[in-house]
Design a protein around this motif. Structure first.
Motif, PDB file in Angstrom:
ATOM      1  N   GLN A  82      26.960 -29.639 -16.258  1.00 25.96           N
ATOM      2  CA  GLN A  82      27.320 -28.827 -15.590  1.00 25.96           C
ATOM      3  C   GLN A  82      26.590 -27.893 -14.874  1.00 25.96           C
ATOM      4  OE1 GLN A  82      29.915 -26.385 -18.172  1.00 25.96           O
ATOM      5  NE2 GLN A  82      31.781 -27.829 -18.080  1.00 25.96           N
ATOM      6  N   ALA A  83      24.997 -28.021 -15.488  1.00 25.48           N
ATOM      7  CA  ALA A  83      24.033 -27.146 -15.114  1.00 25.48           C
ATOM      8  C   ALA A  83      23.145 -27.871 -14.004  1.00 25.48           C
ATOM      9  CB  ALA A  83      23.140 -26.852 -16.058  1.00 25.48           C
ATOM     10  N   VAL A  84      23.041 -29.076 -14.248  1.00 20.18           N
ATOM     11  CA  VAL A  84      22.237 -29.945 -13.107  1.00 20.18           C
ATOM     12  C   VAL A  84      23.282 -30.280 -12.115  1.00 20.18           C
ATOM     13  CG1 VAL A  84      21.045 -32.341 -13.199  1.00 20.18           C
ATOM     14  CG2 VAL A  84      20.952 -30.837 -15.077  1.00 20.18           C
ATOM     15  N   PRO A  85      22.321 -30.355 -10.796  1.00 19.18           N
ATOM     16  CA  PRO A  85      23.289 -30.600  -9.630  1.00 19.18           C
ATOM     17  C   PRO A  85      23.787 -32.101  -9.881  1.00 19.18           C
ATOM     18  CG  PRO A  85      21.192 -30.040  -8.982  1.00 19.18           C
ATOM     19  CD  PRO A  85      21.087 -29.760 -10.458  1.00 19.18           C
ATOM     20  N   SER A  86      25.114 -32.405  -9.007  1.00 19.82           N
ATOM     21  CA  SER A  86      25.944 -33.435  -9.527  1.00 19.82           C
ATOM     22  C   SER A  86      25.024 -34.737  -8.825  1.00 19.82           C
ATOM     23  CB  SER A  86      27.332 -33.332  -8.723  1.00 19.82           C
ATOM     24  OG  SER A  86      27.032 -33.133  -7.123  1.00 19.82           O
ATOM     25  N   SER A  87      24.136 -34.569  -7.859  1.00 23.01           N
ATOM     26  CA  SER A  87      23.394 -35.745  -7.455  1.00 23.01           C
ATOM     27  C   SER A  87      22.397 -35.838  -8.743  1.00 23.01           C
ATOM     28  CB  SER A  87      22.584 -35.393  -6.167  1.00 23.01           C
ATOM     29  OG  SER A  87      21.762 -34.362  -6.558  1.00 23.01           O
ATOM     30  N   GLN A  88      21.963 -35.261  -9.549  1.00 24.83           N
ATOM     31  CA  GLN A  88      20.982 -35.463 -10.393  1.00 24.83           C
ATOM     32  C   GLN A  88      21.699 -35.825 -12.013  1.00 24.83           C
ATOM     33  OE1 GLN A  88      17.605 -35.369 -10.081  1.00 24.83           O
ATOM     34  NE2 GLN A  88      18.069 -35.052  -8.048  1.00 24.83           N
ATOM     35  N   THR A  89      22.724 -35.704 -12.139  1.00 30.12           N
ATOM     36  CA  THR A  89      23.287 -36.012 -13.446  1.00 30.12           C
ATOM     37  C   THR A  89      23.109 -37.377 -14.000  1.00 30.12           C
ATOM     38  OG1 THR A  89      25.703 -36.767 -12.638  1.00 30.12           O
ATOM     39  CG2 THR A  89      25.446 -34.534 -13.063  1.00 30.12           C
ATOM     40  N   ALA A  90      22.865 -38.298 -13.270  1.00 34.08           N
ATOM     41  CA  ALA A  90      22.579 -39.637 -13.782  1.00 34.08           C
ATOM     42  C   ALA A  90      21.129 -39.621 -14.204  1.00 34.08           C
ATOM     43  CB  ALA A  90      22.715 -40.819 -12.546  1.00 34.08           C
ATOM     44  N   HIS A  91      20.459 -38.668 -13.916  1.00 30.25           N
ATOM     45  CA  HIS A  91      18.997 -38.598 -14.201  1.00 30.25           C
ATOM     46  C   HIS A  91      18.598 -37.731 -15.132  1.00 30.25           C
ATOM     47  CE1 HIS A  91      18.279 -41.063 -10.602  1.00 30.25           C
ATOM     48  NE2 HIS A  91      19.198 -40.226  -9.768  1.00 30.25           N
ATOM     49  N   ILE A  92      19.590 -37.306 -16.050  1.00 27.68           N
ATOM     50  CA  ILE A  92      19.245 -36.534 -17.246  1.00 27.68           C
ATOM     51  C   ILE A  92      18.781 -37.288 -18.474  1.00 27.68           C
ATOM     52  CG2 ILE A  92      20.166 -34.908 -18.894  1.00 27.68           C
ATOM     53  CD1 ILE A  92      22.631 -34.220 -17.246  1.00 27.68           C
ATOM     54  N   HIS A 103      17.753 -20.367 -24.023  1.00 24.63           N
ATOM     55  CA  HIS A 103      18.595 -21.108 -23.098  1.00 24.63           C
ATOM     56  C   HIS A 103      18.265 -22.754 -23.811  1.00 24.63           C
ATOM     57  CE1 HIS A 103      15.081 -22.212 -20.658  1.00 24.63           C
ATOM     58  NE2 HIS A 103      14.805 -21.039 -20.513  1.00 24.63           N
ATOM     59  N   LEU A 104      19.317 -23.463 -23.403  1.00 30.30           N
ATOM     60  CA  LEU A 104      19.335 -24.954 -23.451  1.00 30.30           C
ATOM     61  C   LEU A 104      18.460 -25.558 -22.353  1.00 30.30           C
ATOM     62  CD1 LEU A 104      20.137 -27.350 -25.242  1.00 30.30           C
ATOM     63  CD2 LEU A 104      21.999 -27.393 -23.706  1.00 30.30           C
ATOM     64  N   ASN A 105      17.348 -26.236 -22.432  1.00 30.94           N
ATOM     65  CA  ASN A 105      16.721 -26.816 -21.122  1.00 30.94           C
ATOM     66  C   ASN A 105      17.393 -28.208 -21.141  1.00 30.94           C
ATOM     67  OD1 ASN A 105      15.037 -24.881 -20.767  1.00 30.94           O
ATOM     68  ND2 ASN A 105      13.956 -25.411 -22.684  1.00 30.94           N
ATOM     69  N   CYS A 106      17.694 -28.646 -19.956  1.00 27.73           N
ATOM     70  CA  CYS A 106      18.374 -29.954 -19.651  1.00 27.73           C
ATOM     71  C   CYS A 106      17.011 -30.446 -18.927  1.00 27.73           C
ATOM     72  CB  CYS A 106      19.694 -29.666 -18.887  1.00 27.73           C
ATOM     73  SG  CYS A 106      20.959 -29.073 -19.806  1.00 27.73           S
ATOM     74  N   HIS A 107      16.526 -31.596 -19.172  1.00 29.48           N
ATOM     75  CA  HIS A 107      15.335 -32.152 -18.244  1.00 29.48           C
ATOM     76  C   HIS A 107      16.147 -33.518 -17.686  1.00 29.48           C
ATOM     77  CE1 HIS A 107      12.615 -29.920 -20.670  1.00 29.48           C
ATOM     78  NE2 HIS A 107      13.330 -30.282 -21.607  1.00 29.48           N
ATOM     79  N   ILE A 108      15.344 -33.684 -16.490  1.00 32.49           N
ATOM     80  CA  ILE A 108      15.574 -34.704 -15.532  1.00 32.49           C
ATOM     81  C   ILE A 108      14.555 -35.561 -15.386  1.00 32.49           C
ATOM     82  CG2 ILE A 108      17.728 -33.458 -14.706  1.00 32.49           C
ATOM     83  CD1 ILE A 108      16.003 -33.041 -12.079  1.00 32.49           C
ATOM     84  N   THR A 109      14.693 -36.808 -14.813  1.00 30.51           N
ATOM     85  CA  THR A 109      13.471 -37.606 -14.608  1.00 30.51           C
ATOM     86  C   THR A 109      12.608 -37.065 -13.596  1.00 30.51           C
ATOM     87  OG1 THR A 109      14.941 -38.925 -13.218  1.00 30.51           O
ATOM     88  CG2 THR A 109      14.492 -39.849 -15.137  1.00 30.51           C
ATOM     89  N   GLY A 110      11.504 -37.002 -13.452  1.00 36.25           N
ATOM     90  CA  GLY A 110      10.777 -36.470 -12.611  1.00 36.25           C
ATOM     91  C   GLY A 110      10.039 -35.276 -12.985  1.00 36.25           C
ATOM     92  N   GLY A 111      10.464 -34.590 -14.084  1.00 35.19           N
ATOM     93  CA  GLY A 111       9.725 -33.595 -14.775  1.00 35.19           C
ATOM     94  C   GLY A 111      10.426 -32.121 -14.455  1.00 35.19           C
ATOM     95  N   GLY A 112      11.576 -32.184 -13.819  1.00 35.64           N
ATOM     96  CA  GLY A 112      12.280 -31.100 -13.772  1.00 35.64           C
ATOM     97  C   GLY A 112      13.320 -30.615 -14.953  1.00 35.64           C
ATOM     98  N   SER A 113      13.564 -29.393 -14.840  1.00 37.85           N
ATOM     99  CA  SER A 113      14.515 -28.958 -15.977  1.00 37.85           C
ATOM    100  C   SER A 113      15.382 -27.680 -15.525  1.00 37.85           C
ATOM    101  CB  SER A 113      13.804 -28.385 -17.345  1.00 37.85           C
ATOM    102  OG  SER A 113      13.266 -27.389 -17.133  1.00 37.85           O
ATOM    103  N   TYR A 114      16.709 -27.619 -16.163  1.00 40.54           N
ATOM    104  CA  TYR A 114      17.696 -26.768 -15.652  1.00 40.54           C
ATOM    105  C   TYR A 114      18.080 -25.981 -16.940  1.00 40.54           C
ATOM    106  CZ  TYR A 114      17.893 -29.013 -11.164  1.00 40.54           C
ATOM    107  OH  TYR A 114      17.623 -29.589  -9.938  1.00 40.54           O
ATOM    108  N   PRO A 115      18.216 -24.609 -17.034  1.00 38.83           N
ATOM    109  CA  PRO A 115      18.879 -23.797 -17.994  1.00 38.83           C
ATOM    110  C   PRO A 115      20.372 -24.125 -18.138  1.00 38.83           C
ATOM    111  CG  PRO A 115      18.059 -22.595 -16.442  1.00 38.83           C
ATOM    112  CD  PRO A 115      17.693 -23.921 -15.725  1.00 38.83           C
ATOM    113  N   ALA A 116      20.692 -24.333 -19.450  1.00 42.01           N
ATOM    114  CA  ALA A 116      22.183 -24.584 -19.477  1.00 42.01           C
ATOM    115  C   ALA A 116      22.842 -23.668 -20.823  1.00 42.01           C
ATOM    116  CB  ALA A 116      22.516 -25.883 -19.595  1.00 42.01           C
TER     117      ALA A 116
END
Length: 158
Positions: A82-92, A103-116
């Protein structure tokens, strides 16, 4: 998803401790203001009571935010999606917990993270209440010192 799950027992202890601190500060603030009544209390007493109530609110906000971190792996995965943009959900790639800011940090490939998971208003509210408590506490201390000096000067001159 590779996930560093928060220790549920630790988070529950944090919540209980936060609630205990909030209750203690609220009782202290109420008792401080109720001794002579708000209208008849001097400025230092009102400042101390306000600092205690603001500290209680900060502790409650922290406990409320920590409550949102009590999750199993499926709930963590859903929060990240829910926190990561829909185009990035496969890269969590994983998730971990941050306790300050909360917060909960959700990490994606490439080093980014999103609070959730933790509502957006919790950390700014926590910071605001904590700063108000500190400022009121400092002013209460200064007012008490100034009042003591004035009383000493009055006794000395009489």
């Amino acid at each position: 998803m590779n996930s560093d799950q928060p220790n549920t027992v630790s988070i529950l202890l944090i919540i209980l401790f936060g609630l205990a601190v909030a209750a203690t500060l609220a009782v202290y603030g109420g008792a401080t203001l109720a001794r002579r009544g708000i209208g008849r209390s001097d400025l230092g007493v009102r400042l101390r009571g306000g600092a205690a109530f603001s500290g209680a609110m900060a502790a409650l906000m922290y406990a409320w935010g920590a409550l949102h971190l009590v999750r199993d792996e499926t709930m963590t995965d859903q929060a990240c999606k829910q926190a990561v943009p829909s185009s990035q959900t496969a890269h969590i790639t994983g998730a971990d917990v941050s306790y300050l800011p909360l917060h909960l940090n959700c990490h994606i490939t490439g080093g980014g993270s999103y609070p959730a998971a933790v509502p957006d208003y919790v950390n700014p509210s926590l910071l605001g209440f904590a700063l108000i408590a500190i400022v009121l506490g400092v002013f209460a201390t200064l007012e008490s010192e100034l009042s003591a000096r004035n009383n000493f000067k009055k006794e000395e001159s009489s």
